[in-house]
Design an enzyme around this catalytic site. Structure first.
Site, PDB file in Angstrom:
ATOM      1  N   ASP A 283     -16.656  -6.455  -3.198  1.00 33.70           N
ATOM      2  CA  ASP A 283     -17.736  -6.146  -2.260  1.00 33.70           C
ATOM      3  C   ASP A 283     -18.953  -5.767  -3.102  1.00 33.70           C
ATOM      4  O   ASP A 283     -18.842  -5.543  -4.313  1.00 33.70           O
ATOM      5  CB  ASP A 283     -17.345  -5.026  -1.288  1.00 33.70           C
ATOM      6  CG  ASP A 283     -18.254  -5.039  -0.042  1.00 33.70           C
ATOM      7  OD1 ASP A 283     -19.339  -5.663  -0.092  1.00 33.70           O
ATOM      8  OD2 ASP A 283     -17.894  -4.419   0.980  1.00 33.70           O
TER       9      ASP A 283
HETATM   10  C1  BGC Z   1     -20.702  -5.327   2.907  1.00 32.62           C
HETATM   11  C2  BGC Z   1     -20.084  -6.707   2.843  1.00 32.62           C
HETATM   12  C3  BGC Z   1     -21.165  -7.728   2.644  1.00 32.62           C
HETATM   13  C4  BGC Z   1     -21.924  -7.403   1.377  1.00 32.62           C
HETATM   14  C5  BGC Z   1     -23.018  -8.381   1.046  1.00 32.62           C
HETATM   15  C6  BGC Z   1     -21.639  -5.064   1.768  1.00 32.62           C
HETATM   16  O1  BGC Z   1     -22.410  -3.945   2.047  1.00 32.62           O
HETATM   17  O2  BGC Z   1     -19.685  -4.361   2.941  1.00 32.62           O
HETATM   18  O3  BGC Z   1     -19.372  -6.954   4.026  1.00 32.62           O
HETATM   19  O4  BGC Z   1     -20.606  -9.000   2.608  1.00 32.62           O
HETATM   20  O5  BGC Z   1     -22.513  -6.134   1.522  1.00 32.62           O
HETATM   21  O6  BGC Z   1     -24.074  -8.263   1.916  1.00 32.62           O
END
Ligand code: BGC
Length: 728
Positions: A283
């Site tokens: 993530d």
């Molecule tokens: C989220 C993810 C997301 C990523 C990219 C993170 O804050 O938890 O679900 O895909 O950001 O935007």
């Protein structure tokens, strides 16, 4: 590239320069030289062949991101190549391996506003789960996949399958509910079809990222058996169906180790036990180490290169990370690219198919809407009704959507913002310009339909009093990076509903919510319709259900509690002071008893049970027979009402005593379409895995020997048929 293929390349270039052969024939000839370009080989074989041609630097480049577009804190030299998306991973141009151009896309492609593009908002993922329909989940994924490609992306970050263990979780709308079989099946089918559009698929956030409070450090404590039978099972089912190229590891810690350096969840379970061959993507900023994360099974750091850039190269040079580990990471990224088709068919920008997206969004929403209550025959609304008061929820201009990285931008901007104030923040309340008022007026041209904002209670009450019918639109906004303090409707809406219902016995409440809500006014209203976040065509779908053009079929994928005090955790544990953040722990002592399982184990009555949903017709169940050897159950469902409808018939199992489990599990379901008076025999095959228990000492799944009680019916709290399945 080895010496032989290098000299073949030079020779071909020479022939083109001399005009002896054409550039096209060079491409064909090149592919003959590039053996990995042969689509007849398996993705594994192709990944292996191309890996052999790559330098260490080329391999390492596959293992980290290059920043995030539209985000000044995450900028690197190549961020401008991200196409306005969440991430960019270099390809290997000389070998025909395209870069990964990555976008968020939970219920539609993110950031179309800032990028000057258009994307369809499908209903929320939780809404789509309410359809219990793999086919519409597939259509949902196809729309998103094709729009990603049209916008120039070849990888999605959709696919949230975290269980609704904590219904106040601000991301509940991005997930598919509280049951592992339902969530895994819906999410898996969505991602299977999305990836089939030739974008690398993703399932996230692995694992136990079940609350947003303290998400970057919270330590989720749970036994291996409990997580295997709940959260991990949802992932396993989704991954087995979708075969996604990627799985995103989560921010939180699990039994002490971060999700992105957790050797139990990543190396032992995902890669070894489940045989996952794609890559683990972190993530965004969820990577915390180099050697530890690499050894535990993280393959790619996003969105930066803090641990998997120069530090990883140094660790390799110093022998702290073996080359075989780098090969394994790179092979997985390459495999995902071949598997998903992005090597053979890289994205070409084109115009998004707007009409197709709207048509699918409407169809899915029509199946997602859940009719929770309908007394005094207020629904469907009959054409001859004289006057309707529409109250609250900005129903004159639009419908709500869920926020955070899932946010899809509405055409023309936020429907409740003054013109020109186009800029939105990822935690703004965004209303799509999908007016239910207009949609209802179009359906009921001879009815006087008036709107009151509901802000002034007196004025709302006076309109309700003078109308034949009152429809209150109630909302609950949720988003990433926040949890709800409670499941009550915000902004004095409970009082609004109470007061409207007090003057108009024919009051209907339409809910636009991202998770469950409490309803202190339930006994006073005539009807309740859960529309979730309804997507780009939600107003039309809703109007069709309200006037009866569409007979509702949706059933709840999440329990609605009477009050937060009935939840396993009446309050989300408060966070410690910042300097003690790492002491923040949440004990999931309820184990696998998530959602309806908890209510049954504790003998608590919910407000609305998992699997519940009404129709404009009625159904009767009869004649259950169970085939223990084949693990199938058969029964009849009859339409006993006056309208054609589709019933979702649900099958649950209670395990033998030796399993030590005090609740039933959903083990299958079927959607049955029936004309009035029609009856059908339904067969449901039970996937053996959902009948098994996980033995932590042997790390194996087993059948608890004995008799399994099979119950069948319309919801988890209404199962008129009982049978027995024996496993010996
Ligand atoms: C989220 C993810 C997301 C990523 C990219 C993170 O804050 O938890 O679900 O895909 O950001 O935007």
């Amino acid at each position: 590239m080895n010496n032989r293929s290098l000299s073949s390349q030079l020779f071909l270039s020479l022939l083109v320069a001399m005009g002896i052969i054409s550039a096209t024939s060079v491409l064909v000839a090149q592919d003959a030289v590039r053996s990995w370009m042969n689509p007849k080989l398996s993705p594994q074989e192709r990944a292996e062949l191309v890996l052999k041609q790559m330098t260490l630097d080329e391999k390492l480049a596959l293992l980290h991101g290059n920043g995030m577009a539209n985000n000044p804190t995450w900028t690197m030299p190549l961020t401008h190549l991200a196409n306005g998306g969440a991430g960019y991973v270099e390809g290997v141009e000389r070998l025909g391996i395209p870069p990964l151009i990555i976008s968020d896309a939970a219920y539609g492609v993110r950031d179309s506003g800032v990028n000057g593009r258009y994307a369809t908002a499908m209903p929320s993922n939780l809404g789509a789960a309410s359809a219990w329909d793999p086919e519409s989940a597939c259509a949902y994924g196809e729309v998103i996949g094709s729009e990603l490609r049209a916008q120039g992306f070849d990888m999605t970050l959709g696919g949230g399958v975290n269980l609704a263990r904590e219904p106040r979780n601000g991301r509940t709308f991005e997930y598919a509910g509280e049951d592992p079989l339902l969530a895994g099946t819906i999410d898996g089918n969505m991602m299977k079809c999305e990836q089939a559009q030739h974008v690398v698929g993703d399932i996230k956030h692995y694992a136990l990222n079940d609350q947003e409070t303290g998400r970057n450090f919270v330590n989720a404590i749970i036994s291996n058996r409990a997580m295997q039978e709940s959260d991990l099972l949802a992932f396993h089912i989704a991954i087995s169906i979708a075969h996604p190229g990627a799985v995103m590891c989560s921010y939180n810690r699990i039994n002490g180790d971060y999700g992105c350096e957790n050797s139990y969840t990543l190396r032992d379970v995902l890669k070894r036990d489940w045989g996952f061959q794609g890559f683990v993507i972190s993530d965004w900023a969820a990577t915390h180490s180099t050697e530890k994360a690499s050894a535990a099974g993280l393959d790619q750091e996003e969105p930066m290169a803090d641990y998997f850039g120069p530090k990883l190269k140094e660790a390799v040079a110093a022998g702290r990370v073996p080359l075989s580990e780098i090969d394994d990471h790179a092979r997985r990224v390459l495999y995902a690219e071949f598997l998903s088709g992005v090597v053979d068919d890289p994205p070409r920008k084109s115009v998004v198919d707007v009409e197709k997206g709207l048509e699918v969004a409407q169809r899915v929403e029509e199946k997602s809407i859940v009719l929770l209550k309908n007394t005094r025959s207020v629904l469907p609304i009959i054409q001859s009704i004289h006057s309707i008061a529409i109250i609250g929820g900005h129903a004159d201009v639009g419908m709500l959507s869920g926020g955070g990285s899932a946010q899809v931008d509405p055409p023309g901007g936020n429907a409740i913002m003054p013109a020109g104030k186009g800029e939105t923040h990822w935690q703004d309340h965004i209303w799509f310009p999908t007016s239910p008022l207009k949609a209802l007026r179009a359906q009921l041209p001879n009815t006087k339909i008036e709107y009151d904002s509901g802000i002034d209670l007196k004025s709302a009450v006076s309109l309700a009093r003078s109308s034949d019918l009152a429809i209150v639109f109630a909302y609950q906004w949720i988003a990433e990076d926040m949890d709800l303090p409670s499941l009550s409707l915000p902004d004095n809406q409970d009082a609004l509903i109470e007061q409207v219902a007090a003057v108009n016995p024919r009051t209907i409440v339409v809910l636009e919510t991202g998770t469950a809500v409490t309803m202190p006014w339930l006994d006073k209203v005539a009807a309740v319709v859960e529309a979730w976040y309804a997507g780009s065509a939600g107003h039309k779908a809703l109007a069709n259900v309200l006037v009866g053009n569409v007979n509702p079929t949706g059933k709840l994928p999440i329990t609605f509690p009477k009050s937060e005090t009935d939840l396993p955790h009446p309050v989300i544990p408060p966070m410690p002071p910042q300097d003690q953040a790492l002491s923040y722990t949440v004990h999931y002592d309820e184990g696998p008893a998530v959602g309806y399982k908890w209510y049954e184990a504790k003998d608590k009555q919910p407000l609305f049970a998992f699997g519940f949903g009404l129709s404009y017709t009625s159904y009767a169940y009869s004649g259950l027979s169970v085939d223990s050897a084949a693990k199938t159950v058969r029964f009849s469902v009859a339409n006993t009402g006056k309208q054609t409808g589709t019933e979702i018939a649900e099958v649950y199992a209670r395990l033998p005593k030796s399993a030590d489990e005090s609740f039933k599990r959903l083990v299958g379901w079927n959607r049955v379409r029936l004309a009035p008076g029609e009856s059908q025999t339904v067969t449901v095959a039970i996937d053996p895995q959902v009948l098994q228990t996980y033995d932590d000492t042997t790390a194996r799944w087993n059948f608890a020997p004995g008799d399994y009680e099979i119950v069948v019916g319309a919801s988890s709290d209404n199962t008129p048929l009982t049978g027995s399945l024996s496993v010996h």
